[in-house]
Design an enzyme around this catalytic site. Sequence first.
Site, PDB file in Angstrom:
ATOM      1  N   GLY A  70      38.096  34.476  46.749  1.00  0.00           N
ATOM      2  CA  GLY A  70      39.279  35.189  47.004  1.00  0.00           C
ATOM      3  C   GLY A  70      39.231  36.738  47.730  1.00  0.00           C
ATOM      4  O   GLY A  70      38.410  36.844  48.671  1.00  0.00           O
ATOM      5  N   ALA A 104      37.449  42.656  40.174  1.00  0.00           N
ATOM      6  CA  ALA A 104      37.729  41.353  39.448  1.00  0.00           C
ATOM      7  C   ALA A 104      38.999  41.404  38.632  1.00  0.00           C
ATOM      8  O   ALA A 104      39.389  42.633  38.018  1.00  0.00           O
ATOM      9  CB  ALA A 104      36.422  41.592  38.487  1.00  0.00           C
ATOM     10  N   TYR A 155      49.565  41.624  32.308  1.00  0.00           N
ATOM     11  CA  TYR A 155      48.819  41.808  33.630  1.00  0.00           C
ATOM     12  C   TYR A 155      49.463  43.139  34.180  1.00  0.00           C
ATOM     13  O   TYR A 155      48.847  43.988  34.485  1.00  0.00           O
ATOM     14  CB  TYR A 155      49.064  40.756  34.529  1.00  0.00           C
ATOM     15  CG  TYR A 155      48.610  40.674  35.550  1.00  0.00           C
ATOM     16  CD1 TYR A 155      47.342  40.429  36.123  1.00  0.00           C
ATOM     17  CD2 TYR A 155      49.441  41.099  36.914  1.00  0.00           C
ATOM     18  CE1 TYR A 155      46.765  40.484  37.539  1.00  0.00           C
ATOM     19  CE2 TYR A 155      48.928  41.029  38.286  1.00  0.00           C
ATOM     20  CZ  TYR A 155      47.490  40.794  38.547  1.00  0.00           C
ATOM     21  OH  TYR A 155      47.184  40.903  39.765  1.00  0.00           O
TER      22      TYR A 155
HETATM   23  P1  NAI Z   1      40.659  35.286  41.946  1.00  0.00           P
HETATM   24  O1  NAI Z   1      41.043  34.752  40.539  1.00  0.00           O
HETATM   25  O2  NAI Z   1      40.404  34.375  43.324  1.00  0.00           O
HETATM   26  O3  NAI Z   1      39.008  35.941  41.924  1.00  0.00           O
HETATM   27  C1  NAI Z   1      38.752  36.896  40.903  1.00  0.00           C
HETATM   28  C2  NAI Z   1      37.334  37.124  40.923  1.00  0.00           C
HETATM   29  O4  NAI Z   1      37.131  38.067  39.606  1.00  0.00           O
HETATM   30  C3  NAI Z   1      36.720  35.627  40.277  1.00  0.00           C
HETATM   31  O5  NAI Z   1      35.623  35.284  41.116  1.00  0.00           O
HETATM   32  C4  NAI Z   1      36.275  35.707  38.712  1.00  0.00           C
HETATM   33  O6  NAI Z   1      35.323  34.980  38.594  1.00  0.00           O
HETATM   34  C5  NAI Z   1      36.189  37.118  38.958  1.00  0.00           C
HETATM   35  N1  NAI Z   1      36.135  37.575  37.454  1.00  0.00           N
HETATM   36  C6  NAI Z   1      37.073  37.591  36.770  1.00  0.00           C
HETATM   37  N2  NAI Z   1      36.541  38.047  35.186  1.00  0.00           N
HETATM   38  C7  NAI Z   1      35.563  38.640  35.666  1.00  0.00           C
HETATM   39  C8  NAI Z   1      34.589  39.228  34.819  1.00  0.00           C
HETATM   40  N3  NAI Z   1      34.794  39.329  33.549  1.00  0.00           N
HETATM   41  N4  NAI Z   1      33.633  39.844  35.145  1.00  0.00           N
HETATM   42  C9  NAI Z   1      33.045  39.816  36.547  1.00  0.00           C
HETATM   43  N5  NAI Z   1      33.918  38.811  37.304  1.00  0.00           N
HETATM   44  C10 NAI Z   1      35.252  38.257  36.767  1.00  0.00           C
HETATM   45  O7  NAI Z   1      41.597  36.330  42.094  1.00  0.00           O
HETATM   46  P2  NAI Z   1      42.147  37.172  43.671  1.00  0.00           P
HETATM   47  O8  NAI Z   1      43.465  36.582  44.084  1.00  0.00           O
HETATM   48  O9  NAI Z   1      41.051  37.082  44.643  1.00  0.00           O
HETATM   49  O10 NAI Z   1      42.430  38.631  43.166  1.00  0.00           O
HETATM   50  C11 NAI Z   1      41.412  39.632  43.224  1.00  0.00           C
HETATM   51  C12 NAI Z   1      41.969  40.954  42.580  1.00  0.00           C
HETATM   52  O11 NAI Z   1      43.400  41.352  43.367  1.00  0.00           O
HETATM   53  C13 NAI Z   1      42.615  40.766  41.025  1.00  0.00           C
HETATM   54  O12 NAI Z   1      42.517  42.121  40.532  1.00  0.00           O
HETATM   55  C14 NAI Z   1      43.840  40.515  41.225  1.00  0.00           C
HETATM   56  O13 NAI Z   1      44.583  40.810  39.884  1.00  0.00           O
HETATM   57  C15 NAI Z   1      44.523  41.347  42.402  1.00  0.00           C
HETATM   58  N6  NAI Z   1      45.555  40.904  43.016  1.00  0.00           N
HETATM   59  C16 NAI Z   1      45.834  39.530  43.573  1.00  0.00           C
HETATM   60  C17 NAI Z   1      46.801  39.404  44.202  1.00  0.00           C
HETATM   61  C18 NAI Z   1      47.279  37.994  45.060  1.00  0.00           C
HETATM   62  O14 NAI Z   1      48.356  37.899  45.470  1.00  0.00           O
HETATM   63  N7  NAI Z   1      46.149  36.882  45.109  1.00  0.00           N
HETATM   64  C19 NAI Z   1      48.218  40.209  44.128  1.00  0.00           C
HETATM   65  C20 NAI Z   1      47.909  41.326  43.360  1.00  0.00           C
HETATM   66  C21 NAI Z   1      46.839  41.779  42.787  1.00  0.00           C
END
Ligand code: NAI
Length: 443
Positions: free
Chosen positions: A215, A284, A348
Amino acid sequence: MADRYLNFTGTAPGRFLTRRLGLPQPSALRRWTPEKPSLEGELLHLTAGDSLHGSSSVRQLLTRTNLTLATDASTSRPVAVVLDATGISDTPGLAQVHAALHPVVRSVAENGRVVVLGAPVSPSDHHQAAAQQALEGFVRSLGKELGRGRTATLVRVRSAGAAESTLRFLLSPRSAYVSGQVIEVGEASEPEQPPVDWDRPLAGRTALVTGAARGIGEAVASVLARDGARVVVLDVPSAQGDLVRVADRIGGTALPLDITADDAGERIASALAPGGLDILVHNAGITRDRKLANMAADRWDPVLDVNLTSVLRTTDALLKSGTLNRGGRVVATASIAGIAGNVGQTNYAASKAGIIGLVRSLAPGALAEYGVTVNAVAPGFIETKMTAAVPLFIREAGRRMNSLAQGGLPVDVAETTAWLAAGASGGVNGQVIRVCGQSLLGS
Ligand code: NAI
């Protein structure tokens, strides 16, 4: 998940049909590629009133971007317009903003940029404050009007010299999904030598990116590596396979670790010894959606722990242990949900709003005591596995409800992070930069 509507409106019949039906008209955004790293075309430099920084020094600054300065406003079709409105100190002066931009705004090229330079809003001169705050409403409205992949941004500049990295970012394809934002640039935090090579502004720096197995985090790690950083990627041990693949691809190092572990800070510190860390990206994040009435503590606690508490804990540990070197950069990940709120996301949104509180409060002290800046990115709708799982109708609404009428890509958040992480961005501190195409949510 491909945005089929965007592809369709990119064809002649698609454009014709969607125009006739009054449907959104997204333009394919021009992003950074190795072949085309810059916006190509002329930059029009305009001034409303007297520049606070001196027109010639702003002009000199602009010549250092990769764009050619236009010499004649009436004949050019600029790819960027920079309006210096720093000297506007009362409301009659705003007429000059209108007079400068009204004749040229139509001619700005597709995927072009309008950047307005403002001054910090005065706490003691309410006439200046009214005029400078007016620029915010002006720019945010312009962002909504421009269309065709064009963006508008207001940069409040205290010191022109410290604004170079910000202007380079905004006047490049790297900022494709950043629009309608207000960015404050203060004094440079340390006497930075500009990097020799602006194509590799992070050369010699070490970065840690959490949640980097996929991601947005994976994209951040890739872009930081592209810009020259040595990158350590961190994710939960169960994601180790993907994490190692990312590390191998970008020439970095994998650190499998649950960021909520009590000793995460110490383990990161020892993994990064002896050189320490220059760039800490808290990416994360997890969601556990339910309406509050249906949300048991097992959905509340992990979201607050991963998204917020662990960010506080590791940042404190890495600052106090001296692992974060002077000149270091912390970039945390908020969300527009933390600004606007969202049904089913009390947990969240609380965690992401908390990130904004953390950033604003910690930034001045971290800079004074440790020489480290602290900023946040607040993504809007980004095309990832997370948003691909959203039901079709809600996904379509999320994609279109912004000035660019499309979702962003992980690389858009990554480019913004890389700008904040640069040594030359020391004047940018305590800022929350939305990477949301100027989403209607929370705007
Ligand atoms: P995703 O779910 O694809 O990736 C998140 C990563 O964080 C995963 O690889 C997961 O294993 C890792 N992770 C989760 N818990 C963990 C822990 N305790 N220790 C270490 N790693 C951990 O999410 P995405 O979409 O890439 O989002 C990344 C960031 O952006 C997040 O903080 C999310 O809240 C934020 N975000 C994403 C949006 C979107 O539209 N995708 C919109 C707004 C914010």
